[in-house]
Motif scaffolding. Structure first.
Motif, short mmCIF file in Angstrom:
data_model
loop_
_atom_site.label_atom_id
_atom_site.label_comp_id
_atom_site.label_asym_id
_atom_site.label_seq_id
_atom_site.Cartn_x
_atom_site.Cartn_y
_atom_site.Cartn_z
N GLN A 62 -23.76 63.59 56.53
CA GLN A 62 -24.44 64.51 55.51
C GLN A 62 -25.49 63.58 54.49
O GLN A 62 -24.77 62.70 53.83
CB GLN A 62 -23.49 65.33 54.82
CG GLN A 62 -24.24 66.27 53.78
CD GLN A 62 -23.01 67.14 53.34
OE1 GLN A 62 -22.37 66.69 52.23
NE2 GLN A 62 -22.91 68.27 53.72
N GLU A 121 -27.67 63.11 51.25
CA GLU A 121 -27.98 63.74 50.04
C GLU A 121 -28.90 62.59 49.17
O GLU A 121 -28.87 61.58 49.43
CB GLU A 121 -26.79 63.85 48.93
CG GLU A 121 -25.74 64.84 49.64
CD GLU A 121 -24.50 65.05 48.70
OE1 GLU A 121 -24.28 64.30 47.90
OE2 GLU A 121 -23.40 65.64 49.18
N ARG A 141 -29.78 68.32 50.76
CA ARG A 141 -28.89 67.97 51.39
C ARG A 141 -29.01 68.20 52.73
O ARG A 141 -29.67 69.58 53.10
CB ARG A 141 -27.53 68.62 50.95
CG ARG A 141 -26.31 68.23 51.80
CD ARG A 141 -24.99 69.21 51.27
NE ARG A 141 -24.78 68.69 49.75
CZ ARG A 141 -23.85 69.18 49.10
NH1 ARG A 141 -23.17 70.38 49.45
NH2 ARG A 141 -23.64 68.88 47.92
#
Length: 415
Positions: free
Chosen positions: A276, A278, A345
Motif C-alpha cells: 500500500q 502512501e 493512497r
C-alpha cells in the motif's frame, strides 16, 4: 516618408487662412511653386494648411492679391528645434557631458571573467591577469592584449594558450590547459592486487609476473600480478644443521606491474516494498510571493506571508537587478512559489510490489557497477516479510576487471 524627413529638416509652419477667395489663394500658391500640405476647411469658412518655411514668405504676395489673411498657428522642424536648443545652453552642455561620460565609462574595464579552465583555479588566472595589467578599472586602450597573454602563459605553466577579447566593458580570458600525460596511479614499484573477491576468468599480464591462474577464486587484496621479479632458485643443498634456514630468493628487479584481471563477481541487494503506497501529489494549485531583500532585511511586496496550503512545497527564484551592464545594486528580488499537495493512497497486488522492488534493487545494483562491467546473470529470490510488505533479494553475476595497482611496500606491510 522621404518627403516628411525633408520637410522636417527644412522646417514647416501650420497656418490659418481667412478670406473670401480661398480657391484663388490655392491656385496662385500652386502657380508660384509654393506647395501646401494637409489642406482642411473649417466650419467657420477658414482653411488650415502646412507650408515649408522657405515658402511662407512668398505667400505674402498671394495673400495681398486675394485679400486673405494668413496667421501662424504652429512651428515645427529642425530649424525651430535648433532655436530652442540655443536658448537652453545649460541643457545642451548637460546632455553632451552625459553622453561623453557614458562613452568614457564604456572605455574602462568593469569586469574580467575566465572561461575554458577545468583543472586550474579561476582566482589563480585572475591574479596572473591582474599582475599583467588586466583588471577592473583599467582604461582599455592602455591594455596591451598580446603582452598580457604572454605574461599569463609565462606565469602559469599549466596553460597552453590564452586569448583575451572584450565584450563592451567586460574582458573575457579564454584559456586552453595543457594536456598532461597520464600518471601511474601508484608511484614506484607496484603489484596488481584483487579489488574484490571473485573467480578469475581471464588474465592479461603486460608487465610483471602472473601469480594466479584462470579459474582461481581470489580474495580482496590478493596479489594477482607481482611487480617483484626474483632470480630462479637453484637446487637446494642439504642443510648442515637443523637450525639452518634456506636462503631467501634474490630480487632481480622491482617494476610497476601492469595488466588486467577479469573475474566473475557477485552483487546482492535486498529490498522491501509496501503493498500500500502512501504519499502526496501536486493538485495544480499555486500561490506566489514577492519580496525585496537588502542585507538582512526583507519586505513582502506581494502575496501571502507564508504558504496558504496545509501541505505544500515551495520553489524560490532570486534575481539581482543591474543598473547598467555589469553594475549591480545590493538588492535582491525573491519570488517564492507554493505548490499545494494532497495525500493519496494506492493499493497494489503482491506481484506489482515485487516488480517495483525488483526494479529499485536492480537500479541500485547498476549504480555500484564499475565502467566496462558486463552482467552475466540475474537472480530474484522472494524473502519472508510482514503481511503488508514484500521482500526480494536480487543477485547479479558480473564480469569485470578487478585489477587494482598497489605499491610493493603497502603489500609487504599488510602481510
Amino acid at each position: 516618408m522621404l518627403r516628411n524627413w525633408w520637410t522636417f529638416w527644412l522646417g514647416f509652419l501650420r497656418i490659418n487662412i481667412e478670406g473670401t477667395q480661398l480657391e484663388k489663394f490655392i491656385n496662385l500658391a500652386a502657380s508660384r511653386g509654393i506647395p501646401l500640405y494637409d489642406l482642411r476647411r473649417t466650419p467657420s469658412g477658414r482653411m488650415t494648411a502646412r507650408v515649408r518655411l522657405d515658402g511662407f514668405r512668398l505667400l505674402r504676395h498671394v495673400a495681398r492679391k486675394t485679400n486673405s489673411r494668413v496667421r501662424i498657428e504652429g512651428r515645427s522642424g529642425f530649424p525651430f528645434f535648433l532655436t530652442r536648443v540655443k536658448r537652453r545652453k545649460a541643457l545642451v552642455m548637460g546632455a553632451f557631458t552625459f553622453v561623453l561620460a557614458i562613452y568614457m565609462m564604456s572605455t574602462f574595464i568593469w569586469d574580467v571573467d575566465v572561461v575554458g579552465n577545468e583543472r586550474l583555479d579561476k582566482p589563480t588566472i585572475l591574479q596572473a591577469a591582474y599582475n599583467s595589467g588586466v583588471r577592473p578599472g583599467r582604461w582599455l586602450p592602455m591594455v596591451n592584449v598580446r603582452e598580457a597573454e604572454q605574461r599569463i602563459i609565462a606565469e602559469i605553466p599549466g596553460l597552453e594558450w590564452v586569448g583575451i577579447r572584450d565584450q563592451g566593458t567586460r574582458l573575457i580570458i579564454e584559456v586552453q590547459e595543457k594536456v598532461l600525460p597520464n600518471r601511474p596511479p601508484v608511484a614506484g614499484p607496484s603489484h596488481i592486487v584483487a579489488a574484490k573477491d571473485g573467480v578469475i576468468q581471464r588474465m592479461i599480464v603486460l608487465v610483471g609476473e602472473g601469480k594466479v591462474a584462470e579459474g582461481t577464486r581470489v580474495t580482496k587484496g590478493q596479489v594477482l600480478i607481482s611487480g617483484v621479479i626474483y632470480a630462479p632458485q637453484k637446487e637446494e643443498e642439504p642443510l648442515k644443521k637443523a637450525e639452518d634456514k634456506p636462503a631467501p630468493p634474490k630480487v632481480l628487479e622491482k617494476l610497476q606491474a601492469k595488466g588486467e584481471a577479469w573475474a566473475r563477481v557477485w552483487y546482492e541487494q535486498t529490498l522491501e516494498e509496501p503493498t500500500q503506497l502512501e504519499g502526496t501529489i501536486p493538485t495544480g494549485e499555486t500561490s506566489g510571493q514577492w519580496r525585496i531583500k537588502w542585507g538582512n532585511q526583507e519586505i513582502i511586496i506581494k502575496g501571502p506571508s507564508s504558504s496558504p496550503f496545509a501541505n505544500s512545497t515551495e520553489e524560490v527564484y532570486t534575481r539581482t537587478p543591474s543598473l547598467w551592464r555589469n553594475l549591480q545594486i545590493p538588492v535582491e528580488l525573491i519570488k517564492t512559489e507554493y505548490h499545494e499537495l494532497r495525500p493519496y493512497r494506492q493499493n497494489r497486488t503482491p506481484q506489482e510490489a515485487i516488480t517495483a522492488a525488483q526494479d529499485k534493487a536492480r537500479q541500485a545494483l547498476m549504480g555500484q557497477l564499475p565502467q566496462g562491467a558486463k552482467v552475466l546473470r540475474e537472480m530474484v529470490l522472494p524473502q519472508p516479510s510482514s503481511p503488508d510488505k514484500v521482500k526480494v533479494k536480487v543477485s547479479i553475476e558480473v564480469l569485470e576487471n578487478i585489477a587494482l595497482p598497489q605499491s610493493v611496500d603497502a603489500v609487504e606491510q599488510g602481510t
